[in-house]
Design an enzyme around this catalytic site. Structure first.
Site, PDB file in Angstrom:
ATOM      1  N   ASP A 190     -10.802 -25.597   8.528  1.00  0.00           N
ATOM      2  CA  ASP A 190     -11.924 -26.256   7.843  1.00  0.00           C
ATOM      3  C   ASP A 190     -11.607 -27.741   7.689  1.00  0.00           C
ATOM      4  O   ASP A 190     -10.496 -28.186   7.999  1.00  0.00           O
ATOM      5  CB  ASP A 190     -12.162 -25.587   6.470  1.00  0.00           C
ATOM      6  CG  ASP A 190     -13.609 -25.753   6.006  1.00  0.00           C
ATOM      7  OD1 ASP A 190     -14.366 -26.505   6.651  1.00  0.00           O
ATOM      8  OD2 ASP A 190     -13.982 -25.136   4.999  1.00  0.00           O
ATOM      9  N   HIS A 338     -22.950 -20.967  12.312  1.00  0.00           N
ATOM     10  CA  HIS A 338     -22.895 -21.755  11.066  1.00  0.00           C
ATOM     11  C   HIS A 338     -22.957 -23.262  11.324  1.00  0.00           C
ATOM     12  O   HIS A 338     -23.820 -23.950  10.762  1.00  0.00           O
ATOM     13  CB  HIS A 338     -21.627 -21.380  10.304  1.00  0.00           C
ATOM     14  CG  HIS A 338     -21.401 -22.148   9.053  1.00  0.00           C
ATOM     15  ND1 HIS A 338     -22.328 -22.196   8.028  1.00  0.00           N
ATOM     16  CD2 HIS A 338     -20.347 -22.913   8.635  1.00  0.00           C
ATOM     17  CE1 HIS A 338     -21.849 -22.945   7.048  1.00  0.00           C
ATOM     18  NE2 HIS A 338     -20.660 -23.400   7.387  1.00  0.00           N
TER      19      HIS A 338
HETATM   20 FE1  N7H Z   1     -19.373 -24.518   6.112  1.00  0.00          FE
HETATM   21  N1  N7H Z   1     -16.474 -20.989   7.661  1.00  0.00           N
HETATM   22  O1  N7H Z   1     -15.317 -20.734   7.565  1.00  0.00           O
HETATM   23  O2  N7H Z   1     -17.221 -20.291   8.322  1.00  0.00           O
HETATM   24  N2  N7H Z   1     -17.928 -24.438   7.543  1.00  0.00           N
HETATM   25  N3  N7H Z   1     -18.642 -22.864   5.257  1.00  0.00           N
HETATM   26  N4  N7H Z   1     -20.727 -24.740   4.578  1.00  0.00           N
HETATM   27  N5  N7H Z   1     -19.998 -26.302   6.847  1.00  0.00           N
HETATM   28  C1  N7H Z   1     -17.659 -25.400   8.478  1.00  0.00           C
HETATM   29  O3  N7H Z   1     -16.473 -28.549  10.783  1.00  0.00           O
HETATM   30  C2  N7H Z   1     -17.671 -22.005   5.756  1.00  0.00           C
HETATM   31  C3  N7H Z   1     -20.843 -23.926   3.498  1.00  0.00           C
HETATM   32  C4  N7H Z   1     -21.060 -27.055   6.384  1.00  0.00           C
HETATM   33  O4  N7H Z   1     -20.428 -31.314  10.928  1.00  0.00           O
HETATM   34  C5  N7H Z   1     -16.588 -24.974   9.326  1.00  0.00           C
HETATM   35  O5  N7H Z   1     -15.144 -28.937   9.101  1.00  0.00           O
HETATM   36  C6  N7H Z   1     -17.445 -20.934   4.804  1.00  0.00           C
HETATM   37  C7  N7H Z   1     -22.001 -24.307   2.709  1.00  0.00           C
HETATM   38  C8  N7H Z   1     -21.169 -28.281   7.151  1.00  0.00           C
HETATM   39  O6  N7H Z   1     -20.373 -29.840  12.544  1.00  0.00           O
HETATM   40  C9  N7H Z   1     -16.197 -23.735   8.890  1.00  0.00           C
HETATM   41  C10 N7H Z   1     -18.268 -21.179   3.734  1.00  0.00           C
HETATM   42  C11 N7H Z   1     -22.569 -25.380   3.364  1.00  0.00           C
HETATM   43  C12 N7H Z   1     -20.149 -28.230   8.080  1.00  0.00           C
HETATM   44  C13 N7H Z   1     -17.044 -23.383   7.759  1.00  0.00           C
HETATM   45  C14 N7H Z   1     -19.020 -22.374   4.025  1.00  0.00           C
HETATM   46  C15 N7H Z   1     -21.735 -25.649   4.510  1.00  0.00           C
HETATM   47  C16 N7H Z   1     -19.431 -26.987   7.868  1.00  0.00           C
HETATM   48  C17 N7H Z   1     -15.999 -25.740  10.507  1.00  0.00           C
HETATM   49  C18 N7H Z   1     -18.458 -20.411   2.448  1.00  0.00           C
HETATM   50  C19 N7H Z   1     -23.794 -26.183   3.024  1.00  0.00           C
HETATM   51  C20 N7H Z   1     -19.845 -29.282   9.139  1.00  0.00           C
HETATM   52  C21 N7H Z   1     -15.034 -26.797  10.036  1.00  0.00           C
HETATM   53  C22 N7H Z   1     -17.580 -19.594   1.950  1.00  0.00           C
HETATM   54  C23 N7H Z   1     -24.932 -25.684   2.650  1.00  0.00           C
HETATM   55  C24 N7H Z   1     -20.660 -29.043  10.368  1.00  0.00           C
HETATM   56  C25 N7H Z   1     -15.601 -28.191   9.973  1.00  0.00           C
HETATM   57  C26 N7H Z   1     -20.467 -30.145  11.359  1.00  0.00           C
HETATM   58  C27 N7H Z   1     -18.342 -26.596   8.623  1.00  0.00           C
HETATM   59  C28 N7H Z   1     -17.062 -22.165   7.056  1.00  0.00           C
HETATM   60  C29 N7H Z   1     -19.983 -22.899   3.192  1.00  0.00           C
HETATM   61  C30 N7H Z   1     -21.938 -26.700   5.384  1.00  0.00           C
HETATM   62  C31 N7H Z   1     -15.052 -22.941   9.538  1.00  0.00           C
HETATM   63  C32 N7H Z   1     -16.503 -19.753   4.924  1.00  0.00           C
HETATM   64  C33 N7H Z   1     -22.487 -23.643   1.417  1.00  0.00           C
HETATM   65  C34 N7H Z   1     -22.223 -29.365   6.963  1.00  0.00           C
END
Ligand code: N7H
Length: 485
Positions: A190, A338
């Site tokens: 992340d 996602h």
């Molecule tokens: Fe997410 N995951 O492990 O699946 N997220 N996220 N997120 N997320 C990202 O690019 C995860 C949540 C965003 O710029 C990565 O840094 C999990 C909420 C945004 O390309 C992974 C949870 C919201 C990005 C996860 C969670 C977001 C992002 C890739 C909850 C907003 C950047 C790592 C438990 C509403 C996208 C990275 C981009 C990336 C996961 C929550 C948003 C692995 C497990 C609630 C904007």
């Protein structure tokens, strides 16, 4: 077009977690009620205003981390990070009932039934008991190198505030141990992609890519995240737009924080992935990667559609350098994955200027213990303390959750190679259907580089469950020193 220079940012005024993120291996979130406003104000002026970690400090610490890593050191400084935010109720405690009204979503609050209905959030009755409180006035963020360091500073803070506050809840976030450091609980890297901020993030290639920080990291105008600066233009992603409106001048250099305690059902997630991968005849890691849009290593599906590439995942000059427009048939990365849902890059129906008006800066941290041996059904609460910053909760966080992740039609207008219309489905990680109902996502199986096999992933339950949420305003240092105290 001539490059427009960004206005200088007031780095000594903006709290450190907002744009850069405080250095944190552990972070305590202390939610509190103000019990005695007059005494609280004087203690906040005396003990807090001068001690808050500013963006300048966070930036300087980042520089030191970079330098010491370059010289091969494994440990960095034992720094205390300290920030503070107030909810709508907290602002009313401090300024009285006639105070100016801020953003509509902020004034409604995360617990309000309209917010819950709009976001398909679980009802408050299902939240963590301590956080079902009738009122939370503020949150202290205390960050440091380990939980005992953070607790020690939290105790000092508690002593200083004494009976002027009543603590509603304390939740410790902590990065995962050993080789899992930097990975969230499902096991994915992340903290890879956050927007760059003009005037703060330096372009790594100023001649050829002046509009990007690291390759693929678009630079945005600071007003998207901090009040008092131009935001994004409505028509051109590189040009400045209007400053977001402030209800009062003291909002300058402040930001809204969204906090969501998101529990992750880790054994259940992986069991589901294994079963579904067997049904579809594919590798479980490939299925999970198609749900997220990146492999565990961080390698993006757009650049590594069939197998993980850990060198790519760990290379910050390559792991974010892609668009989705080059993948118009979701052969590499599903529309519902996602990262494609939450940041569709050049592939949103309204184009790039529209996409860039719905960005957030994330600064969360995992919480809860590791999955124990034999824990095949979740026995301990664990997940992500999700934190993000913005200047409009409605246009940024709520829009992403509501109009993208929870909306099976987003991104609209997609066609199959054969011509039929596509319903992409829900974001399989954070998407929520009304009433916690079942969700679907299109195309879990890759048709890469060719093929036309139609598959659907049906998800009867959530693997990420909201167990508390709150909206805060993170004021500038001088607002805290003057108007608010
Ligand atoms: Fe997410 N995951 O492990 O699946 N997220 N996220 N997120 N997320 C990202 O690019 C995860 C949540 C965003 O710029 C990565 O840094 C999990 C909420 C945004 O390309 C992974 C949870 C919201 C990005 C996860 C969670 C977001 C992002 C890739 C909850 C907003 C950047 C790592 C438990 C509403 C996208 C990275 C981009 C990336 C996961 C929550 C948003 C692995 C497990 C609630 C904007």
């Amino acid at each position: 077009m001539a490059q427009q220079t960004a206005p200088p940012l007031d780095l000594d005024e903006i709290q450190g977690d907002v744009l850069i993120g405080m250095q944190k291996k552990a972070e305590l979130f202390i939610s509190f009620k103000i019990a005695d406003a007059a005494r609280f104000r004087s203690r906040a002026r005396e003990y807090v205003a001068g001690r808050l970690t500013t963006t300048r400090t966070a930036q300087e610490r980042d520089r030191q981390v970079y330098e010491s890593r370059r010289q091969g050191a494994r440990r960095t400084g034992d720094w205390l990070g300290f920030n503070l935010g107030f909810s709508k109720d907290g602002l009313t405690q401090l300024l009285g009932p006639d105070r100016p009204h801020l953003d509509l979503a902020f004034e409604r609050g995360a617990q309000h039934s309209d917010t819950i209905a709009a976001l398909n959030d679980p009802p408050v009755s299902k939240w963590k008991a301590e956080l079902r409180s009738d009122r939370i006035d503020g949150v202290f963020l205390i960050a440091g190198p380990n939980p005992s360091f953070v607790k020690f500073h939290a105790n000092t803070l508690r002593e200083r505030f004494g009976t002027t506050i009543k603590i509603v809840d304390s939740e410790m976030g902590e990065v995962r141990p050993g080789a899992q450091r930097g990975y969230e609980h499902f096991g994915f890297l992340d903290g890879i992609s956050n927007p760059g901020v003009r005037g703060l993030t330096r372009p790594s290639n100023p001649i050829y890519r002046p509009d990007q920080g690291l390759p693929g990291q678009d630079l945005l105008w600071p007003g998207e995240f901090v009040f008092g600066y131009p935001g994004q233009s409505l028509t051109h992603p590189g040009e400045p737009g209007p400053e977001p409106e402030m209800a009062a001048p003291w909002m300058r250099n402040g930001s809204y924080m969204v906090l969501r305690r998101l529990e992750q059902k880790v054994p259940e997630f992986w069991r589901f992935v294994r079963e579904q991968a067997a049904r579809l005849g594919m590798n479980p890691d490939l299925l999970a990667a198609r749900m997220i849009g990146r492999w565990k290593s961080g390698a993006p599906m757009e650049l590594a559609p069939l197998r993980d590439d850990p060198r790519l995942g760990g290379d910050d000059r390559r792991n974010n350098d892609f668009e989705f427009g080059d993948d118009p048939e979701q052969r590499r990365c599903p529309y519902a994955a996602h990262i494609r849902k939450v940041y569709p890059r050049d592939d949103a129906p309204g184009g790039e200027p529209e996409t860039q008006r719905h960005r957030i800066i994330r600064a969360g941290i995992p919480f809860g213990p590791e999955v124990g041996p034999g824990e095949t059904v979740t026995r301990h609460s664990r997940g992500l303390m999700f934190v993000c910053y913005q200047t409009s909760i409605e246009r940024q966080f709520e829009h992403i959750q509501r109009r993208h992740a929870n909306n099976p039609e987003f991104a609209g207008g997609k066609r199959r190679p054969s011509g039929g219309a596509v319903t992409p489905g829900y974001d399989p990680i954070i998407g929520q259907a009304p009433g916690g109902g079942a969700r679907e996502m299109d195309e879990p199986f890759p048709n890469y580089p060719a093929g036309n096999r139609r598959t659907t992933l049906e998800m009867p339950r959530q693997f990420v469950e909201l167990t508390a949420a709150a909206y805060f305003f993170m004021p500038s240092i001088s607002a805290l020193r003057t108007v608010l105290t």
